[in-house]
Motif scaffolding. Sequence first.
Motif, PDB file in Angstrom:
ATOM      1  N   LEU A   1       0.718  -1.292  -0.090  1.00  0.00           N
ATOM      2  CA  LEU A   1       0.318   0.046   0.025  1.00  0.00           C
ATOM      3  C   LEU A   1       1.090   1.005  -0.142  1.00  0.00           C
ATOM      4  O   LEU A   1       1.860   1.348   0.893  1.00  0.00           O
ATOM      5  CB  LEU A   1      -0.865   0.080   1.415  1.00  0.00           C
ATOM      6  CG  LEU A   1      -2.072  -0.653   1.303  1.00  0.00           C
ATOM      7  CD1 LEU A   1      -2.891  -0.747   2.595  1.00  0.00           C
ATOM      8  CD2 LEU A   1      -3.008  -0.401   0.213  1.00  0.00           C
TER       9      LEU A   1
ATOM     10  N   LEU B   1      -3.492   5.186   0.607  1.00  0.00           N
ATOM     11  CA  LEU B   1      -4.075   4.855   1.851  1.00  0.00           C
ATOM     12  C   LEU B   1      -4.929   6.070   2.420  1.00  0.00           C
ATOM     13  O   LEU B   1      -6.082   5.939   2.656  1.00  0.00           O
ATOM     14  CB  LEU B   1      -3.470   4.281   2.982  1.00  0.00           C
ATOM     15  CG  LEU B   1      -3.966   3.778   3.833  1.00  0.00           C
ATOM     16  CD1 LEU B   1      -5.150   2.802   3.957  1.00  0.00           C
ATOM     17  CD2 LEU B   1      -2.819   3.238   5.296  1.00  0.00           C
TER      18      LEU B   1
ATOM     19  N   THR C   1     -12.878   1.745   3.090  1.00  0.00           N
ATOM     20  CA  THR C   1     -11.961   1.984   3.654  1.00  0.00           C
ATOM     21  C   THR C   1     -11.930   0.830   4.815  1.00  0.00           C
ATOM     22  O   THR C   1     -10.948   0.562   5.194  1.00  0.00           O
ATOM     23  CB  THR C   1     -12.433   3.281   4.652  1.00  0.00           C
ATOM     24  OG1 THR C   1     -12.427   4.396   3.844  1.00  0.00           O
ATOM     25  CG2 THR C   1     -11.249   3.277   5.847  1.00  0.00           C
TER      26      THR C   1
ATOM     27  N   ILE D   1     -10.093  -2.008   3.327  1.00  0.00           N
ATOM     28  CA  ILE D   1      -8.299  -1.925   3.664  1.00  0.00           C
ATOM     29  C   ILE D   1      -7.862  -1.905   4.932  1.00  0.00           C
ATOM     30  O   ILE D   1      -6.919  -2.802   5.282  1.00  0.00           O
ATOM     31  CB  ILE D   1      -8.175  -0.386   3.000  1.00  0.00           C
ATOM     32  CG1 ILE D   1      -8.385  -0.148   1.690  1.00  0.00           C
ATOM     33  CG2 ILE D   1      -6.659  -0.042   3.324  1.00  0.00           C
ATOM     34  CD1 ILE D   1      -7.619  -1.186   0.809  1.00  0.00           C
TER      35      ILE D   1
END
Length: 105
Positions: A3, A8, A20, A23
């Motif tokens: 990432l 991010l 979100t 992730i």
Amino acid sequence: MILNLNKLIHIIRYKSIGETMRIIEEIIGKEVLDSSAIVIGKVKDVDVDFETKSLDSFILGKGGISEGLGLSKGETIVPYNMVKKIGDKILLKELMNENIVEEDE
């Protein structure tokens, strides 16, 4: 998965809460290593401020069987600005002990 840290932050600021959370789920469980490649712990939770749309910190557990059984209460809070890279593991910039907070519950 590697990432990019800017990506991010972009996801947290401009994408849906669902994306979100996806992730964040990928980050939870990753080992966190300091600048000397010593394992500090595993990500137990991620502190995201949805009002300001910012990633504040990672909450680490010590790992191991005692944590899996719920016997380990200690947590380490690592501010997001200490993160250098997120890949299979999370690498930190130079370890600065005053920026890492250890909490016992």
